[in-house]
Design a protein around this motif. Sequence first.
Motif, PDB file in Angstrom:
ATOM      1  N   VAL A 157      -4.290  -7.503   8.788  1.00  7.15           N
ATOM      2  CA  VAL A 157      -5.257  -8.235   7.967  1.00  7.15           C
ATOM      3  C   VAL A 157      -5.425  -9.658   8.496  1.00  7.15           C
ATOM      4  CG1 VAL A 157      -5.662  -9.188   5.661  1.00  7.15           C
ATOM      5  CG2 VAL A 157      -4.855  -6.850   5.912  1.00  7.15           C
ATOM      6  N   VAL A 158      -4.319 -10.305   8.829  1.00  7.72           N
ATOM      7  CA  VAL A 158      -4.382 -11.680   9.333  1.00  7.72           C
ATOM      8  C   VAL A 158      -5.093 -11.726  10.685  1.00  7.72           C
ATOM      9  CG1 VAL A 158      -2.966 -13.627  10.120  1.00  7.72           C
ATOM     10  CG2 VAL A 158      -2.374 -12.423   8.021  1.00  7.72           C
ATOM     11  N   ARG A 159      -4.867 -10.718  11.506  1.00  6.95           N
ATOM     12  CA  ARG A 159      -5.537 -10.673  12.808  1.00  6.95           C
ATOM     13  C   ARG A 159      -7.054 -10.579  12.642  1.00  6.95           C
ATOM     14  NH1 ARG A 159      -2.829  -6.322  14.945  1.00  6.95           N
ATOM     15  NH2 ARG A 159      -0.942  -7.544  14.940  1.00  6.95           N
ATOM     16  N   CYS A 207     -12.539 -16.046  11.627  1.00  2.82           N
ATOM     17  CA  CYS A 207     -12.532 -17.515  11.687  1.00  2.82           C
ATOM     18  C   CYS A 207     -13.187 -18.021  12.967  1.00  2.82           C
ATOM     19  CB  CYS A 207     -11.102 -18.051  11.606  1.00  2.82           C
ATOM     20  SG  CYS A 207     -10.357 -17.894   9.973  1.00  2.82           S
ATOM     21  N   VAL A 208     -13.203 -17.214  13.989  1.00  6.54           N
ATOM     22  CA  VAL A 208     -13.880 -17.578  15.237  1.00  6.54           C
ATOM     23  C   VAL A 208     -15.318 -17.065  15.241  1.00  6.54           C
ATOM     24  CG1 VAL A 208     -13.858 -17.213  17.740  1.00  6.54           C
ATOM     25  CG2 VAL A 208     -11.715 -17.613  16.519  1.00  6.54           C
ATOM     26  N   ALA A 230     -18.025 -26.281  12.040  1.00  3.39           N
ATOM     27  CA  ALA A 230     -16.619 -26.698  12.066  1.00  3.39           C
ATOM     28  C   ALA A 230     -16.042 -26.720  10.646  1.00  3.39           C
ATOM     29  CB  ALA A 230     -16.487 -28.066  12.715  1.00  3.39           C
ATOM     30  N   GLY A 231     -16.835 -27.184   9.678  1.00  2.00           N
ATOM     31  CA  GLY A 231     -16.383 -27.179   8.289  1.00  2.00           C
ATOM     32  C   GLY A 231     -16.149 -25.768   7.776  1.00  2.00           C
ATOM     33  N   THR A 232     -17.043 -24.872   8.148  1.00  4.12           N
ATOM     34  CA  THR A 232     -16.880 -23.469   7.763  1.00  4.12           C
ATOM     35  C   THR A 232     -15.620 -22.877   8.378  1.00  4.12           C
ATOM     36  OG1 THR A 232     -19.267 -23.222   7.584  1.00  4.12           O
ATOM     37  CG2 THR A 232     -17.982 -21.201   7.817  1.00  4.12           C
ATOM     38  N   ALA A 233     -15.384 -23.195   9.647  1.00  7.06           N
ATOM     39  CA  ALA A 233     -14.183 -22.697  10.326  1.00  7.06           C
ATOM     40  C   ALA A 233     -12.925 -23.230   9.647  1.00  7.06           C
ATOM     41  CB  ALA A 233     -14.200 -23.096  11.799  1.00  7.06           C
ATOM     42  N   LEU A 289     -12.387 -21.366   6.387  1.00  8.83           N
ATOM     43  CA  LEU A 289     -11.895 -20.003   6.620  1.00  8.83           C
ATOM     44  C   LEU A 289     -10.430 -20.001   7.046  1.00  8.83           C
ATOM     45  CD1 LEU A 289     -14.954 -18.376   8.422  1.00  8.83           C
ATOM     46  CD2 LEU A 289     -14.033 -17.783   6.184  1.00  8.83           C
ATOM     47  N   VAL A 290     -10.043 -20.979   7.845  1.00  8.22           N
ATOM     48  CA  VAL A 290      -8.644 -21.069   8.268  1.00  8.22           C
ATOM     49  C   VAL A 290      -7.749 -21.347   7.062  1.00  8.22           C
ATOM     50  CG1 VAL A 290      -7.011 -22.474   9.597  1.00  8.22           C
ATOM     51  CG2 VAL A 290      -9.107 -21.686  10.662  1.00  8.22           C
TER      52      VAL A 290
END
Length: 110
Positions: A24-26, A32-33, A50-53, A56-57
């Motif tokens: 799931v994390v993978r 996220c990319v 960048a804010g979205t990334a 998501l992180v």
Amino acid sequence: MPGTRDHARDGAPPQDSPDPVSDVVRWAAFSCVLVPVTLLICGQSFGGAAGTAAGLVAVTCACRALLRQAERSAARALAEQALPHRGRHGRTGSGTHRGGRHTGGAAPVD
């Protein structure tokens, strides 16, 4: 059908992942990319992508921590269920069955 990819796996049992949380994390890291790249391709600003990334992180890290905690709790509960029964004389706590004299019936004790 002989030309399909599933044909080779017809007789094989389904394989479960040894660590489903990592799977799931993978996939979450992949998204996220992928999401910011897609936003950039569609014309979104670099700051917005960048804010979205970053969001998501953060969500991915929080979900990973919660999944690991749930996994540990489930393992602990399973281990507690696997403990052997202590038997008749291995009881703990206090009560009428803890030694001493037993009076007969409902006779008052002085």
